[in-house]
Every structure is written in structure tokens, then in C-alpha cells.
Design an enzyme around this catalytic site. Structure first.
Site, mmCIF file in Angstrom:
data_model
loop_
_atom_site.group_PDB
_atom_site.id
_atom_site.type_symbol
_atom_site.label_atom_id
_atom_site.label_comp_id
_atom_site.label_asym_id
_atom_site.label_seq_id
_atom_site.Cartn_x
_atom_site.Cartn_y
_atom_site.Cartn_z
ATOM 1 N N THR A 78 0.853 -1.194 0.000
ATOM 2 C CA THR A 78 0.000 0.000 0.000
ATOM 3 C C THR A 78 0.887 1.241 0.000
ATOM 4 O O THR A 78 0.707 2.161 -0.811
ATOM 5 C CB THR A 78 -0.915 -0.001 1.241
ATOM 6 O OG1 THR A 78 -1.735 -1.170 1.203
ATOM 7 C CG2 THR A 78 -1.793 1.241 1.292
ATOM 8 N N ASN A 155 -5.193 -9.633 -7.696
ATOM 9 C CA ASN A 155 -5.372 -10.291 -6.401
ATOM 10 C C ASN A 155 -6.649 -11.119 -6.315
ATOM 11 O O ASN A 155 -6.725 -12.080 -5.556
ATOM 12 C CB ASN A 155 -5.339 -9.251 -5.276
ATOM 13 C CG ASN A 155 -6.156 -8.027 -5.566
ATOM 14 O OD1 ASN A 155 -5.917 -7.330 -6.550
ATOM 15 N ND2 ASN A 155 -7.139 -7.748 -4.738
ATOM 16 N N SER A 203 4.810 -6.781 -1.204
ATOM 17 C CA SER A 203 4.522 -6.887 0.223
ATOM 18 C C SER A 203 4.975 -8.256 0.714
ATOM 19 O O SER A 203 4.645 -9.273 0.104
ATOM 20 C CB SER A 203 3.001 -6.732 0.427
ATOM 21 O OG SER A 203 2.724 -6.083 1.624
ATOM 22 N N HIS A 205 4.200 -10.213 3.207
ATOM 23 C CA HIS A 205 3.318 -11.248 3.763
ATOM 24 C C HIS A 205 2.589 -12.066 2.699
ATOM 25 O O HIS A 205 1.929 -13.046 3.014
ATOM 26 C CB HIS A 205 2.318 -10.640 4.757
ATOM 27 C CG HIS A 205 1.275 -9.730 4.166
ATOM 28 N ND1 HIS A 205 -0.033 -10.104 4.029
ATOM 29 C CD2 HIS A 205 1.353 -8.465 3.700
ATOM 30 C CE1 HIS A 205 -0.726 -9.092 3.524
ATOM 31 N NE2 HIS A 205 0.088 -8.092 3.304
ATOM 32 N N THR A 243 12.782 4.913 11.657
ATOM 33 C CA THR A 243 13.657 3.801 12.055
ATOM 34 C C THR A 243 13.246 2.540 11.322
ATOM 35 O O THR A 243 12.055 2.202 11.270
ATOM 36 C CB THR A 243 13.553 3.588 13.578
ATOM 37 O OG1 THR A 243 13.975 4.786 14.221
ATOM 38 C CG2 THR A 243 14.407 2.415 14.035
ATOM 39 N N CYS A 329 -9.090 -7.129 1.093
ATOM 40 C CA CYS A 329 -8.778 -5.739 1.397
ATOM 41 C C CYS A 329 -10.013 -4.866 1.417
ATOM 42 O O CYS A 329 -10.024 -3.811 1.998
ATOM 43 C CB CYS A 329 -7.785 -5.200 0.367
ATOM 44 S SG CYS A 329 -6.414 -6.313 0.156
HETATM 45 N N1 PMP Z 1 -1.732 -4.679 -4.076
HETATM 46 C C1 PMP Z 1 -2.275 -5.883 -4.204
HETATM 47 C C2 PMP Z 1 -2.459 -6.466 -5.580
HETATM 48 C C3 PMP Z 1 -2.672 -6.605 -3.079
HETATM 49 O O1 PMP Z 1 -3.227 -7.804 -3.233
HETATM 50 C C4 PMP Z 1 -2.480 -6.032 -1.807
HETATM 51 C C5 PMP Z 1 -2.901 -6.757 -0.545
HETATM 52 N N2 PMP Z 1 -4.175 -7.306 -0.587
HETATM 53 C C6 PMP Z 1 -1.896 -4.768 -1.731
HETATM 54 C C7 PMP Z 1 -1.526 -4.119 -2.885
HETATM 55 C C8 PMP Z 1 -1.661 -4.092 -0.418
HETATM 56 O O2 PMP Z 1 -0.736 -4.797 0.347
HETATM 57 P P1 PMP Z 1 -0.517 -4.428 1.870
HETATM 58 O O3 PMP Z 1 -1.888 -4.484 2.500
HETATM 59 O O4 PMP Z 1 0.381 -5.491 2.388
HETATM 60 O O5 PMP Z 1 0.050 -3.077 1.948
#
Ligand code: PMP
Length: 391
Positions: A78, A155, A203, A205, A243, A329
Site C-alpha cells: 500500500t 489479487n 509486500s 506477507h 527507524t 482488502c
Molecule cells: N496490491 C495488491 C495487488 C494486493 O493484493 C495487496 C494486498 N491485498 C496490496 C496491494 C496491499 O498490500 P498491503 O496491505 O500489504 O500493503
């Protein structure tokens, strides 16, 4: 410390929302959490923290085939998307993007262009979710210098965009290219020597690292004005003050390293499990539809529409499976998926769609359990719906 391998009950098929931590990343984070040291401090402990960060930067650079100096660590995709779009918009005043982007791109682009009717162009997609290259070409040629921001993989559907022609069209008109590669990185091989984008977001995760850490790749020499979102101590070469999140960054690096070593084996294994899931569901529920089925897709994503069975009722009827009724999201928002609507699905079809997303720890046994649970749930929900309509 005993690091447990991931064993989920209910069956975890929501990797696109977040993936379980890879054991290598868990161990690395735990180890980093035990150390002390601010990566900016010049004493022994600070240098230790800085060297852990350097290692993670190299590990990520190796996964992407880029140079460590082209990586800016952020709090996630994000932030990386916001940073890229804000800086590029400051220069060109125009963003050309697609209708199926993640809200972290779409909302940012809308906010930047608010009030400037000419600041944003949204290109449409076909019924399989692929961007309309002719429309993009037309917009770029007509408007010239801009930021073109097109996601590498979606996504919700896993549909992959062929970015080579996008880059060609954009660069020949003097535009920069950003890609939101959040769902692609660590799932399929990515080589930034070949994929000539200027900016790329990711990202940790989504590929087995911790939540709350990510990165923006900025290709060396990209004419991008430095517009940090966070001002302060000038960390990350002035791109992102604050930091450094050493344990998070170390976990990202370890996950990147594991993904690089394992993904050549993982990707075909996961694709086979995804094909098993889709094949069995379509065989037992032939009226269901796989979204984006004719487009290249990520190995682990399956978006399936079950006509006559609303997704919220379905998911409530299959508690043995953790899947998603669209994009996590935007969870909580009762609006249908903008991605599926852009692909031409009706609101009702979009609301009857489940996204299964598989990944590195998914097993065949889990997929078989998920198939049984899904088929039972669809039949149950349809029976209840029919009875409700009839009564
Ligand atoms: N871009 C895409 C295509 C995503 O799937 C996601 C997370 N669902 C994000 C951006 C945002 O990632 P984060 O919430 O880890 O910042």
C-alpha cells in the site's frame, strides 16, 4: 526456539489475503527480535542491525534480479504504491491505470487526480481480466508523459498481465511504468533485467514474510522526483524516513530467499493442486465458472462463480475452509467486487463468487477436503435458496 510448520484447521485457502510465514522467515524474525540496535547507529549494535538489513536487501534483490540499491523498504505494498504514484504524479500530472487495480493504486490515483479532470485514465479489461492494450496505447499516445500503473497479477482472479507490450508502448511515449506485483512476487519467477518496468511494489506477507513490511523497487536512473510520504531522518536514501523495521525487513529477506530457492518446484505443484480443485468442482457443479480461465494466471488462485449461491451464505456453510468472498482488502464493504464487474460479471454473479488462494504449504489432502466442503455447501445453499423462493 521450536518453529512450528504451518498446520491450518480450517483449511487455509486465503494466501492472497496473507500467506502463512515460511519457517525460514519465522526463525529469522525471532532471531532479529532478540538483537538490539538501530540500523542508523554507528556502534557495534547499530552496525549489526544495518548488516541484517543489508543482507535482506540483497536477498530481495536476488529474487527480483535487481540491484540492492534499487530497493526502498516500506510498510507494505500500500505504501509502496502510494509512494510511487505520488512521486510520479508530481512530475507528470497524469496516471494511466486499469479498472481492476487494487484499491491501493486506484484510490491513490483518484485522490491525486481529484479536481484535475485530466489527471487519470482508467483502461478497461476484457472478460478474462486482461487489460485492453489498444485502449492503453491510445491513451498513452494521446497524452504522452505519464505514469502507467498496471498490476502484474490480479489479487482476486490471479490473472497475469503481459507487461512487455505495456512497457514498450509507455516508454516509446516517454511514460514511466509502475507495476503492483504484490501477488506475483515469490509465486512465479520475476527478472527485472527482462521486465523493464521502472517501479515495482511488493509486500512480504504475500510470499511468506511478516505483515507490515514491503518494498518499492525504483530502477536506477529513473527520472522520478523524490517525494517521500514520511519526512524525518532521511532513511532509505531519503525515500522513506523512520527507524527501519529490522525484524520485519529481515523476515522479508528470509522469505524472499526461501521463495527464490523453492518456487521453481512450488509453482507447478501449486498449479496442479489448483487444477485439481477447479477440475473436481466443475465436474461436480458444471454450472460453476472459473473467472479469468482463458488468461494466464498465478498458479495458486481460483476465482469461481457459483450461480444461485451467494458467497456469504456459502462461506458460512463451509466453516472447514477459510477462503474469501472477493478481495480481503475490501472486506466489510458490502459493494460487489469492482474487478469482477469490470470483467463483465453481473452484480449477482460477482456476489456469488469465491476466491480460493493456495500456496507453499497447501497439501492435496487439504484440497480434497475443500472440494468436498465446497460442493456440499453449494448444494445446501441452493436448496435453502430454492425453498425460500418457493415458500
Ligand atoms: N496490491 C495488491 C495487488 C494486493 O493484493 C495487496 C494486498 N491485498 C496490496 C496491494 C496491499 O498490500 P498491503 O496491505 O500489504 O500493503
Amino acid at each position: 526456539m521450536a518453529v512450528e510448520t504451518f498446520d491450518a484447521s480450517p483449511v487455509y485457502l486465503d494466501y492472497n489475503a496473507t500467506a502463512p510465514m515460511r519457517p525460514e522467515a519465522l526463525e529469522a524474525v525471532y532471531d532479529a527480535l532478540q538483537a538490539v540496535g538501530n540500523a542508523s547507529s554507528i556502534h557495534h549494535h547499530g552496525r549489526d542491525a544495518a548488516s541484517r538489513v543489508d543482507r535482506a536487501r540483497r536477498q530481495l534483490a536476488q529474487l527480483l534480479s535487481c540491484s540492492p540499491g534499487e530497493v526502498v523498504f516500506t510498510s507494505g505494498a500500500t505504501e509502496a504504491n502510494n509512494l510511487a504514484l505520488q512521486a510520479a504524479y508530481a512530475e507528470s500530472g497524469l496516471i494511466i491505470t486499469s479498472s481492476v487495480e487494487h484499491p491501493a493504486v486506484l484510490e491513490t490515483a483518484r485522490a491525486l487526480a481529484a479536481g484535475a479532470s485530466t489527471g487519470l485514465v482508467t483502461v478497461s479489461v476484457d472478460e478474462d481480466g486482461r487489460i485492453d492494450l489498444d485502449e492503453l496505447r491510445g491513451a498513452v499516445q494521446e497524452r504522452g508523459a505519464a505514469l502507467v500503473s498496471i498490476m502484474l497479477a490480479n489479487n482476486e482472479t490471479g490473472v497475469i498481465n503481459d507487461l512487455a507490450p505495456v512497457v514498450e508502448v509507455a516508454h516509446s511515449a516517454g511514460a514511466l511504468v509502475h507495476t503492483d506485483a504484490t501477488q506475483y512476487v515469490g509465486r512465479l519467477p520475476l527478472d527485472l533485467d527482462e521486465l523493464d518496468v521502472d517501479l515495482l511494489s511488493l509486500s512480504a506477507h504475500k510470499f511468506g514474510g511478516p505483515q507490515g513490511v514491503g518494498a518499492l523497487f525504483i530502477r536506477r536512473g529513473t527520472p522520478l522526483p523524490q517525494r517521500p510520504l514520511l519526512l524525518g531522518g532521511g532513511h532509505e536514501r531519503g525515500w522513506r524516513a523512520g527507524t527501519l523495521n529490522v525484524p520485519g525487513i529481515v523476515g522479508l529477506g528470509a522469505a524472499a530467499d526461501a521463495a527464490r530457492r523453492l518456487l521453481d518446484d512450488e509453482a507447478p505443484r501449486i498449479a496442479k493442486l489448483r487444477d485439481l480443485l477447479e477440475g473436481e468442482i466443475l465436474a461436480q457443479l458444471p454450472e460453476s465458472r472459473v473467472n479469468g480461465a482463458r488468461a494466464p494466471r498465478l498458479p495458486g488462485v481460483s476465482s469461481i462463480t457459483f450461480p444461485g449461491a451467494p458467497a456469504d451464505a456459502l462461506l458460512a456453510s463451509m466453516p472447514e475452509v477459510a477462503a474469501s468472498d472477493g478481495s480481503a482488502c475490501s472486506a466489510g464493504a458490502p459493494t460487489p467486487s469492482h474487478v469482477l464487474l469490470a470483467m463483465g460479471l453481473s452484480r449477482e454473479a460477482a456476489d456469488s463468487t469465491i476466491r480460493f488462494s493456495l500456496g507453499h504449504a497447501t497439501t492435496e489432502q487439504e484440497i480434497r477436503r475443500a472440494i468436498d466442503a465446497t460442493v456440499r455447501a453449494v448444494i445446501h445453499v441452493r436448496t435453502v435458496m430454492d425453498a425460500t423462493v418457493a415458500s
